[in-house]
Design an enzyme around this catalytic site. Structure first.
Site, PDB file in Angstrom:
ATOM      1  N   PHE A   1       0.845  -1.247   0.042  1.00 48.01           N
ATOM      2  CA  PHE A   1       0.187   0.156  -0.363  1.00 48.01           C
ATOM      3  C   PHE A   1       0.926   1.444   0.172  1.00 48.01           C
ATOM      4  CE2 PHE A   1      -2.393   3.481   1.494  1.00 48.01           C
ATOM      5  CZ  PHE A   1      -3.723   3.436   1.223  1.00 48.01           C
TER       6      PHE A   1
ATOM      7  N   ASP B   1       8.847   2.577   2.279  1.00 40.98           N
ATOM      8  CA  ASP B   1       7.888   3.526   2.243  1.00 40.98           C
ATOM      9  C   ASP B   1       7.558   3.422   3.808  1.00 40.98           C
ATOM     10  OD1 ASP B   1       5.408   4.790   2.551  1.00 40.98           O
ATOM     11  OD2 ASP B   1       4.023   3.717   0.834  1.00 40.98           O
TER      12      ASP B   1
ATOM     13  N   LYS C   1       2.561  10.835   6.770  1.00 41.67           N
ATOM     14  CA  LYS C   1       1.398  11.510   8.513  1.00 41.67           C
ATOM     15  C   LYS C   1       2.384  11.383   9.050  1.00 41.67           C
ATOM     16  CE  LYS C   1      -0.959   7.461   6.438  1.00 41.67           C
ATOM     17  NZ  LYS C   1      -0.979   6.100   5.464  1.00 41.67           N
TER      18      LYS C   1
HETATM   19  C1  LIG Z   1      -0.802   6.088   4.464  1.00 41.84           C
HETATM   20  C2  LIG Z   1       0.120   5.645   3.642  1.00 41.84           C
HETATM   21  C3  LIG Z   1       0.275   5.730   1.961  1.00 41.84           C
HETATM   22  C4  LIG Z   1       0.128   7.244   1.481  1.00 41.84           C
HETATM   23  O1  LIG Z   1      -0.383   8.350   2.119  1.00 41.84           O
HETATM   24  P1  LIG Z   1      -1.945   9.626   1.944  1.00 41.84           P
HETATM   25  O2  LIG Z   1      -0.968  10.452   2.795  1.00 41.84           O
HETATM   26  O3  LIG Z   1      -3.040   9.052   2.709  1.00 41.84           O
HETATM   27  O4  LIG Z   1      -1.460   9.981   0.706  1.00 41.84           O
HETATM   28  C5  LIG Z   1       1.687   5.213   1.459  1.00 41.84           C
HETATM   29  N1  LIG Z   1       2.086   4.929   2.435  1.00 41.84           N
HETATM   30  C6  LIG Z   1       2.353   4.357   3.395  1.00 41.84           C
HETATM   31  C7  LIG Z   1       2.513   2.752   3.805  1.00 41.84           C
HETATM   32  C8  LIG Z   1       0.679   4.686   4.119  1.00 41.84           C
HETATM   33  O5  LIG Z   1       0.166   3.926   5.343  1.00 41.84           O
END
Ligand SMILES: *Cc1c(COP(=O)(O)O)cnc(C)c1O
Length: 409
Positions: A142, A228, A257
């Site tokens: 994700f 990520d 985040k």
């Molecule tokens: C939440 C998340 C994203 C996307 O972040 P947004 O601010 O919602 O675009 C990307 N990678 C990971 C691992 C996430 O948990």
């Protein structure tokens, strides 16, 4: 104007988009680990806005900085310098141990930026033929919701009827080194792109040594290792980065985040000078990316995380939480166990993927004052703000135990 929960939900139904399935609770206030609904009921927040509010809701120091900066200067665009951006980049580099940082707004944009960097690096530094670059992703990843990012997704809910998809991704199973080694034989691979723990997929923790071995394979094949940490970073897993557990040093880290403590969207890519220098004026950007308000908020969010030892707290209380959830799982057929690191954990519910058991448990938890949501499969993610105290955690363990032991399907 104050409205009731029922009215608020009806308004969203009537005027909004149906792209989420929220629990029927309408929040209006938050402080630390707590949130309150419009009727005044108080809840423990065990989601923390998908780990964006690691520092707790409305942290007073971040609020103060936000108000001060917002009354001074909020946005310059990158057409001019600001007094905040350089300081923010320096803090990011020094905190996480990288040479360069580029600031964006959302996690998805951070990942998009990483993809563009990897491709351009692939052409200009590695010598991949034009338009042939491949980025290896992993199953159940994700990384966000843009059309490019979902082109690498293996989740049919995220992809169905959103094609055509962006070429240039190859997907291998997560936690599988031989599949990775095979895929890396392609000389056109520019990057390997993964989460160190798969949060959305259900808090999948790879086997010890996977990340280190993956990095070594990338080094061997001259491929960028792109991690990520939008969900796992910033103390969530009990280390500043989840990568720190494996003592790896990715070529790129994507953060989002919690780097801004839930106040304001800020994301970034951290990397080396060699990689960052592939970007020239006009080749990438965002109007709000790196704005002074976001920078000031982000710097204070990182400062309070450090000064209030939230990462250490997440490590220690994570151990307590998993030990107690293991004990609970041993007492009931309803649960299969717990997995995770620090305060990013998943309770595994013993039922089929498509059953509503995890959802129904979350409804009961809500009735008892604890907010959590199921993620993919029958899994409940528990990720409270990292400012939670041991006493509060014990209180929550009591709630969870009570709900689980009295749950009837
Ligand atoms: C939440 C998340 C994203 C996307 O972040 P947004 O601010 O919602 O675009 C990307 N990678 C990971 C691992 C996430 O948990």
């Amino acid at each position: 104007m104050t409205i009731s929960s029922k009215e608020a939900i009806e308004l969203e139904k009537k005027y909004g988009a149906n792209n989420y399935a929220p629990l029927p609770v309408v929040l209006e206030r938050g402080e630390g680990v707590f949130v309150w609904d419009v009727e005044g009921n108080k809840y423990y927040d065990f989601l923390s806005a998908y780990s964006a509010v690691n520092q707790g809701h409305v942290h007073p120091r971040i609020l103060d900085v936000m108000i001060k900066q917002a009354s001074k200067l909020t946005l310059t665009s990158r057409a001019f310098y600001s007094d905040q951006l350089g300081l923010a980049e320096k803090m990011l580099c020094e905190t996480f141990g990288f040479e360069r940082a580029i600031l964006m707004n959302t996690g998805a944009e951070g990942n998009e930026t990483a993809i563009k960097l990897a491709r351009k690096w692939g052409y200009e530094k590695k010598g991949i033929p034009a338009n042939e670059a491949v980025i290896i992703g992993v199953e159940k990843n994700f990384h966000g919701r843009t059309t490019t990012i979902i082109s690498a997704s293996t989740d049919p809910v995220a992809t169905t009827n959103f094609g055509p998809f962006m070429p240039g991704f190859e997907i291998v199973p997560y936690n599988d080194l031989s599949a990775l080694e095979e895929a890396l034989k392609n000389p056109n691979v520019a990057g390997l792109w993964l989460e160190p723990i798969q949060g959305e997929a259900g808090v999948y923790v790879p086997q010890d040594g996977y990340l280190k071995a993956a990095q070594e394979l990338c080094t061997k094949h001259n491929v960028l290792f792109m991690v990520d940490e939008v969900q796992t970073g910033v103390g969530r897993t009990g280390k500043l980065l989840a990568s720190d557990y494996d003592e790896i040093k990715p070529d790129m880290v994507i953060l989002g985040k919690a780097i801004s403590g839930g106040f304001y969207p800020v994301s970034c890519v951290l990397t080396s000078s060699e990689v960052m220098d592939v970007f020239n004026p006009g080749e990438h950007g965002s109007t709000y990316g790196g704005n002074p308000l976001g920078c000031a908020v982000m710097m204070e969010a990182l400062t309070v995380l450090k000064e209030e030892k939230m990462t250490e707290n997440a490590f220690r209380l994570g151990e307590v939480f998993r030990a107690r959830m293991e004990e609970l799982s041993a007492k009931t057929d309803l649960l299969l166990g717990v997995r995770g690191k620090g305060l990013l954990n998943a309770l595994l519910v013993n039922d089929s993927e498509d059953s509503k058991t995890a959802t129904n448990i979350c409804y009961k938890l809500m009735d008892k004052g604890l907010l959590a949501k199921p993620t993919h499969g029958n899994i409940i993610r528990f990720a409270p703000p990292l400012v939670i105290t041991e006493e509060q955690l014990e209180d929550c363990i009591t709630i969870i135990t009570d709900v689980v032991m009295n749950f009837e399907k």
